[in-house]
Design a protein around this motif. Structure first.
Motif, PDB file in Angstrom:
ATOM      1  N   PRO A  40       0.796  -1.236   0.000  1.00  0.00           N
ATOM      2  CA  PRO A  40       0.000   0.000   0.000  1.00  0.00           C
ATOM      3  C   PRO A  40       0.829   1.287   0.000  1.00  0.00           C
ATOM      4  O   PRO A  40       0.444   2.261  -0.627  1.00  0.00           O
ATOM      5  CB  PRO A  40      -0.836  -0.116   1.280  1.00  0.00           C
ATOM      6  N   LEU A  41       1.966   1.320   0.688  1.00  0.00           N
ATOM      7  CA  LEU A  41       2.800   2.528   0.679  1.00  0.00           C
ATOM      8  C   LEU A  41       3.375   2.798  -0.706  1.00  0.00           C
ATOM      9  O   LEU A  41       3.478   3.945  -1.127  1.00  0.00           O
ATOM     10  CB  LEU A  41       3.944   2.423   1.686  1.00  0.00           C
ATOM     11  N   LEU A  42       3.753   1.764  -1.407  1.00  0.00           N
ATOM     12  CA  LEU A  42       4.273   1.938  -2.756  1.00  0.00           C
ATOM     13  C   LEU A  42       3.157   2.388  -3.696  1.00  0.00           C
ATOM     14  O   LEU A  42       3.348   3.287  -4.521  1.00  0.00           O
ATOM     15  CB  LEU A  42       4.922   0.645  -3.251  1.00  0.00           C
ATOM     16  N   ARG A  43       1.982   1.807  -3.569  1.00  0.00           N
ATOM     17  CA  ARG A  43       0.832   2.259  -4.363  1.00  0.00           C
ATOM     18  C   ARG A  43       0.519   3.723  -4.054  1.00  0.00           C
ATOM     19  O   ARG A  43       0.236   4.509  -4.951  1.00  0.00           O
ATOM     20  CB  ARG A  43      -0.393   1.391  -4.088  1.00  0.00           C
ATOM     21  N   HIS A  44       0.587   4.081  -2.780  1.00  0.00           N
ATOM     22  CA  HIS A  44       0.326   5.465  -2.379  1.00  0.00           C
ATOM     23  C   HIS A  44       1.356   6.404  -3.013  1.00  0.00           C
ATOM     24  O   HIS A  44       0.991   7.471  -3.528  1.00  0.00           O
ATOM     25  CB  HIS A  44       0.347   5.585  -0.858  1.00  0.00           C
ATOM     26  N   LEU A  45       2.615   6.025  -2.998  1.00  0.00           N
ATOM     27  CA  LEU A  45       3.652   6.837  -3.632  1.00  0.00           C
ATOM     28  C   LEU A  45       3.337   7.044  -5.105  1.00  0.00           C
ATOM     29  O   LEU A  45       3.413   8.157  -5.617  1.00  0.00           O
ATOM     30  CB  LEU A  45       5.027   6.188  -3.474  1.00  0.00           C
ATOM     31  N   LEU A  46       2.974   5.987  -5.790  1.00  0.00           N
ATOM     32  CA  LEU A  46       2.700   6.092  -7.221  1.00  0.00           C
ATOM     33  C   LEU A  46       1.461   6.930  -7.515  1.00  0.00           C
ATOM     34  O   LEU A  46       1.341   7.508  -8.590  1.00  0.00           O
ATOM     35  CB  LEU A  46       2.580   4.698  -7.836  1.00  0.00           C
ATOM     36  N   ARG A  47       0.545   7.011  -6.558  1.00  0.00           N
ATOM     37  CA  ARG A  47      -0.629   7.873  -6.732  1.00  0.00           C
ATOM     38  C   ARG A  47      -0.290   9.331  -6.451  1.00  0.00           C
ATOM     39  O   ARG A  47      -0.793  10.233  -7.114  1.00  0.00           O
ATOM     40  CB  ARG A  47      -1.762   7.444  -5.794  1.00  0.00           C
ATOM     41  N   VAL A  48       0.531   9.570  -5.446  1.00  0.00           N
ATOM     42  CA  VAL A  48       0.831  10.935  -5.002  1.00  0.00           C
ATOM     43  C   VAL A  48       1.889  11.606  -5.883  1.00  0.00           C
ATOM     44  O   VAL A  48       1.788  12.797  -6.172  1.00  0.00           O
ATOM     45  CB  VAL A  48       1.303  10.929  -3.525  1.00  0.00           C
ATOM     46  N   ALA A  49       2.882  10.861  -6.295  1.00  0.00           N
ATOM     47  CA  ALA A  49       3.981  11.441  -7.069  1.00  0.00           C
ATOM     48  C   ALA A  49       3.480  11.925  -8.426  1.00  0.00           C
ATOM     49  O   ALA A  49       2.609  11.313  -9.033  1.00  0.00           O
ATOM     50  CB  ALA A  49       5.090  10.411  -7.259  1.00  0.00           C
ATOM     51  N   PRO A  50       4.047  13.022  -8.907  1.00  0.00           N
ATOM     52  CA  PRO A  50       3.642  13.516 -10.224  1.00  0.00           C
ATOM     53  C   PRO A  50       4.150  12.590 -11.327  1.00  0.00           C
ATOM     54  O   PRO A  50       5.136  11.885 -11.147  1.00  0.00           O
ATOM     55  CB  PRO A  50       4.318  14.887 -10.311  1.00  0.00           C
ATOM     56  N   ASN A  51       3.455  12.614 -12.466  1.00  0.00           N
ATOM     57  CA  ASN A  51       3.948  11.853 -13.608  1.00  0.00           C
ATOM     58  C   ASN A  51       4.786  12.765 -14.496  1.00  0.00           C
ATOM     59  O   ASN A  51       4.863  13.972 -14.268  1.00  0.00           O
ATOM     60  CB  ASN A  51       2.796  11.177 -14.371  1.00  0.00           C
TER      61      ASN A  51
ATOM     62  N   GLU B 221      10.464   5.858   1.798  1.00  0.00           N
ATOM     63  CA  GLU B 221      10.026   6.911   2.715  1.00  0.00           C
ATOM     64  C   GLU B 221      10.507   8.281   2.261  1.00  0.00           C
ATOM     65  O   GLU B 221       9.780   9.270   2.362  1.00  0.00           O
ATOM     66  CB  GLU B 221      10.492   6.595   4.137  1.00  0.00           C
ATOM     67  N   HIS B 222      11.732   8.354   1.740  1.00  0.00           N
ATOM     68  CA  HIS B 222      12.256   9.627   1.242  1.00  0.00           C
ATOM     69  C   HIS B 222      11.426  10.113   0.046  1.00  0.00           C
ATOM     70  O   HIS B 222      11.035  11.282  -0.006  1.00  0.00           O
ATOM     71  CB  HIS B 222      13.728   9.467   0.851  1.00  0.00           C
ATOM     72  N   ALA B 223      11.168   9.224  -0.896  1.00  0.00           N
ATOM     73  CA  ALA B 223      10.391   9.597  -2.082  1.00  0.00           C
ATOM     74  C   ALA B 223       8.974  10.004  -1.699  1.00  0.00           C
ATOM     75  O   ALA B 223       8.431  10.979  -2.233  1.00  0.00           O
ATOM     76  CB  ALA B 223      10.362   8.443  -3.086  1.00  0.00           C
ATOM     77  N   LEU B 224       8.370   9.286  -0.776  1.00  0.00           N
ATOM     78  CA  LEU B 224       7.014   9.618  -0.331  1.00  0.00           C
ATOM     79  C   LEU B 224       7.001  10.980   0.359  1.00  0.00           C
ATOM     80  O   LEU B 224       6.100  11.795   0.131  1.00  0.00           O
ATOM     81  CB  LEU B 224       6.480   8.532   0.597  1.00  0.00           C
ATOM     82  N   SER B 225       8.007  11.254   1.149  1.00  0.00           N
ATOM     83  CA  SER B 225       8.118  12.548   1.807  1.00  0.00           C
ATOM     84  C   SER B 225       8.225  13.673   0.775  1.00  0.00           C
ATOM     85  O   SER B 225       7.565  14.714   0.902  1.00  0.00           O
ATOM     86  CB  SER B 225       9.337  12.550   2.727  1.00  0.00           C
ATOM     87  N   LEU B 226       9.048  13.483  -0.246  1.00  0.00           N
ATOM     88  CA  LEU B 226       9.187  14.497  -1.298  1.00  0.00           C
ATOM     89  C   LEU B 226       7.881  14.702  -2.049  1.00  0.00           C
ATOM     90  O   LEU B 226       7.498  15.834  -2.355  1.00  0.00           O
ATOM     91  CB  LEU B 226      10.286  14.099  -2.287  1.00  0.00           C
ATOM     92  N   ALA B 227       7.191  13.610  -2.354  1.00  0.00           N
ATOM     93  CA  ALA B 227       5.937  13.709  -3.104  1.00  0.00           C
ATOM     94  C   ALA B 227       4.861  14.426  -2.296  1.00  0.00           C
ATOM     95  O   ALA B 227       4.159  15.294  -2.817  1.00  0.00           O
ATOM     96  CB  ALA B 227       5.453  12.317  -3.510  1.00  0.00           C
ATOM     97  N   ILE B 228       4.743  14.100  -1.027  1.00  0.00           N
ATOM     98  CA  ILE B 228       3.735  14.749  -0.185  1.00  0.00           C
ATOM     99  C   ILE B 228       4.072  16.227  -0.001  1.00  0.00           C
ATOM    100  O   ILE B 228       3.195  17.088  -0.088  1.00  0.00           O
ATOM    101  CB  ILE B 228       3.605  14.013   1.164  1.00  0.00           C
TER     102      ILE B 228
ATOM    103  N   HIS C 142      10.196  22.790  -8.985  1.00  0.00           N
ATOM    104  CA  HIS C 142      11.404  22.048  -8.607  1.00  0.00           C
ATOM    105  C   HIS C 142      11.060  20.909  -7.655  1.00  0.00           C
ATOM    106  O   HIS C 142      11.576  19.796  -7.775  1.00  0.00           O
ATOM    107  CB  HIS C 142      12.419  23.005  -7.973  1.00  0.00           C
ATOM    108  N   ALA C 143      10.162  21.184  -6.701  1.00  0.00           N
ATOM    109  CA  ALA C 143       9.744  20.144  -5.753  1.00  0.00           C
ATOM    110  C   ALA C 143       9.037  19.001  -6.482  1.00  0.00           C
ATOM    111  O   ALA C 143       9.250  17.819  -6.167  1.00  0.00           O
ATOM    112  CB  ALA C 143       8.831  20.745  -4.685  1.00  0.00           C
ATOM    113  N   MET C 144       8.197  19.338  -7.465  1.00  0.00           N
ATOM    114  CA  MET C 144       7.501  18.302  -8.240  1.00  0.00           C
ATOM    115  C   MET C 144       8.501  17.479  -9.045  1.00  0.00           C
ATOM    116  O   MET C 144       8.371  16.251  -9.133  1.00  0.00           O
ATOM    117  CB  MET C 144       6.462  18.940  -9.163  1.00  0.00           C
ATOM    118  N   LEU C 145       9.484  18.135  -9.635  1.00  0.00           N
ATOM    119  CA  LEU C 145      10.521  17.433 -10.398  1.00  0.00           C
ATOM    120  C   LEU C 145      11.283  16.465  -9.501  1.00  0.00           C
ATOM    121  O   LEU C 145      11.498  15.305  -9.864  1.00  0.00           O
ATOM    122  CB  LEU C 145      11.475  18.438 -11.041  1.00  0.00           C
ATOM    123  N   MET C 146      11.676  16.922  -8.324  1.00  0.00           N
ATOM    124  CA  MET C 146      12.417  16.062  -7.391  1.00  0.00           C
ATOM    125  C   MET C 146      11.559  14.878  -6.943  1.00  0.00           C
ATOM    126  O   MET C 146      12.056  13.759  -6.823  1.00  0.00           O
ATOM    127  CB  MET C 146      12.888  16.874  -6.176  1.00  0.00           C
ATOM    128  N   ALA C 147      10.278  15.102  -6.703  1.00  0.00           N
ATOM    129  CA  ALA C 147       9.380  14.020  -6.291  1.00  0.00           C
ATOM    130  C   ALA C 147       9.234  12.994  -7.407  1.00  0.00           C
ATOM    131  O   ALA C 147       9.232  11.782  -7.156  1.00  0.00           O
ATOM    132  CB  ALA C 147       8.012  14.586  -5.906  1.00  0.00           C
TER     133      ALA C 147
END
Length: 148
Positions: A29-40, A95-102, A122-127
């Motif tokens: 679920p955390l990985l699915r959440h990351l893929l939903r939250v992170a920009p494409n 956790e780092h990637a999820l933190s950046l995405a959120i 820039h924040a979206m690019l990094m996420a």
């Protein structure tokens, strides 16, 4: 093996979108959440007037796999120890990637210390880059886990 790297699950996700995340079975679920939250990729490129030079997703994912592989010990580990080591490494990246995405989605104004023209972009690019690294790291972790 791990709560995050379920054996037999699909190791690739071509983009960070809710459609892909919802369609890939077996992801934690955390990985699915990351893929939903992170920009494409399209979302990130649309934020810039002149698109930044951005590596293809396959290259970003390969870099994430290489990063995870660099931190694995060279000596052979017993199966269980290898699983724990991989989970620890992967969880840190996740956790780092999820933190950046959120942070990119919810609090882009906190990126003011960055000396960029558009801190939110820039924040979206990094996420986006971090999420692609996690996708590649997951694939590499599965390979390393199943290696005899």
């Amino acid at each position: 093996m791990s709560r995050y790297l379920l054996p037999g699950s699909y190791p690739h996700a071509s983009s960070c979108s809710a459609h892909i995340a919802g369609g890939v079975g077996g992801l934690h679920p955390l990985l699915r959440h990351l893929l939903r939250v992170a920009p494409n990729r399209a979302e990130v490129l649309a934020l810039f007037g002149e698109p930044p030079q951005l590596a293809e997703e396959a290259a970003l994912q390969q870099a994430g796999g290489q990063m995870l592989g660099m931190f694995m010990p060279e000596q052979p580990l017993p199966y269980r120890a290898r699983a724990l080591q991989l989970e620890t490494l992967f969880r840190g990246m996740l956790e780092h990637a999820l933190s950046l995405a959120i942070k990119a989605r919810c609090a882009p104004e906190q990126e003011r210390e960055e000396k960029t023209e558009n801190p939110a972009a820039h924040a979206m690019l990094m996420a986006y880059v971090a999420a692609q690294h996690v996708v590649g790291a997951r694939h590499m972790a599965m390979e390393l886990y199943n290696r005899r």
